[in-house]
Design a protein around this motif. Structure first.
Motif, short mmCIF file in Angstrom:
data_model
loop_
_atom_site.label_atom_id
_atom_site.label_comp_id
_atom_site.label_asym_id
_atom_site.label_seq_id
_atom_site.Cartn_x
_atom_site.Cartn_y
_atom_site.Cartn_z
N ARG A 127 0.86 -1.18 0.00
CA ARG A 127 0.00 0.00 0.00
C ARG A 127 0.90 1.23 0.00
O ARG A 127 1.99 1.22 0.57
CB ARG A 127 -0.90 0.06 1.23
N HIS A 128 0.42 2.29 -0.63
CA HIS A 128 1.12 3.56 -0.65
C HIS A 128 0.27 4.60 0.06
O HIS A 128 -0.95 4.63 -0.10
CB HIS A 128 1.37 4.03 -2.09
N VAL A 129 0.93 5.44 0.85
CA VAL A 129 0.28 6.58 1.50
C VAL A 129 0.76 7.81 0.74
O VAL A 129 1.95 8.12 0.75
CB VAL A 129 0.67 6.66 2.99
N THR A 130 -0.17 8.47 0.04
CA THR A 130 0.21 9.57 -0.84
C THR A 130 -0.62 10.83 -0.56
O THR A 130 -1.79 10.75 -0.19
CB THR A 130 0.02 9.18 -2.31
N ASP A 138 -1.81 -10.67 5.85
CA ASP A 138 -0.59 -11.47 6.04
C ASP A 138 0.70 -10.70 5.81
O ASP A 138 1.71 -11.28 5.40
CB ASP A 138 -0.60 -12.73 5.18
N GLY A 139 0.69 -9.40 6.07
CA GLY A 139 1.91 -8.61 6.02
C GLY A 139 2.30 -8.17 4.63
O GLY A 139 1.73 -8.60 3.63
N GLY A 140 3.26 -7.27 4.59
CA GLY A 140 3.75 -6.74 3.32
C GLY A 140 4.46 -5.41 3.53
O GLY A 140 5.01 -5.16 4.59
N GLU A 141 4.40 -4.54 2.54
CA GLU A 141 5.12 -3.26 2.56
C GLU A 141 4.16 -2.08 2.53
O GLU A 141 3.16 -2.10 1.81
CB GLU A 141 6.03 -3.14 1.34
N VAL A 142 4.48 -1.05 3.30
CA VAL A 142 3.77 0.22 3.25
C VAL A 142 4.80 1.28 2.87
O VAL A 142 5.82 1.43 3.53
CB VAL A 142 3.11 0.57 4.60
N ASP A 151 6.10 16.11 -1.51
CA ASP A 151 6.60 16.22 -2.88
C ASP A 151 6.28 15.00 -3.74
O ASP A 151 6.59 14.96 -4.92
CB ASP A 151 8.11 16.48 -2.88
N GLY A 152 5.65 13.98 -3.13
CA GLY A 152 5.27 12.78 -3.86
C GLY A 152 6.33 11.69 -3.87
O GLY A 152 6.07 10.57 -4.26
N LYS A 153 7.55 12.02 -3.44
CA LYS A 153 8.63 11.03 -3.42
C LYS A 153 8.50 10.14 -2.18
O LYS A 153 8.06 10.60 -1.13
CB LYS A 153 9.99 11.73 -3.39
N ILE A 154 8.91 8.88 -2.32
CA ILE A 154 8.88 7.96 -1.19
C ILE A 154 9.89 8.43 -0.16
O ILE A 154 11.06 8.61 -0.46
CB ILE A 154 9.19 6.52 -1.63
#
Length: 82
Positions: free
Chosen positions: A7-10, A49-53, A59-62
Motif C-alpha cells: 500500500r502507498h500513502v500519498t 498477512d503482512g507486506g510493505e507500506v 513532494d510525492g517522493k517515497i
C-alpha cells in the motif's frame, strides 16, 4: 510465489492523504492526516498477512518504507550492540 501485498500513502491536491494499492486508480481510503493514513495502511497490510507500506512526502517522493509483519523484511536493521 506469493503475491506481494503493498500500500502507498500519498498526498492529494486537497490536502488529504490517500491509502492506495499500486496500480489502482482509486484510493482504498482517504484521511485528514498522513499519520491516520499510515496507520490504516499498516492495518490493511497486517490483516492481509503482512507486506510493505510506502509513505510518500508532500513532494510525492517515497520518504519511508515499512515492512509489516508477518512479512519478511528484505533489509533488516543490523544489530550494533556488543
Amino acid at each position: 510465489m506469493a503475491r506481494k501485498n503493498r500500500r502507498h500513502v500519498t498526498p492529494r491536491p486537497d490536502g488529504t492523504w490517500a491509502v492506495q494499492a499500486p496500480g489502482s486508480k482509486r484510493a482504498s481510503s482517504v484521511h485528514r492526516t498522513q499519520k491516520e493514513a499510515e496507520a490504516v495502511a499498516k492495518d490493511l497490510v497486517r490483516k492481509a498477512d503482512g507486506g510493505e507500506v510506502r509513505i510518500h512526502g508532500l513532494d510525492g517522493k517515497i520518504r519511508d518504507s515499512d515492512t509489516v509483519p508477518p512479512a519478511n523484511d528484505p533489509n533488516p536493521p543490523k544489530d550494533t550492540k556488543h
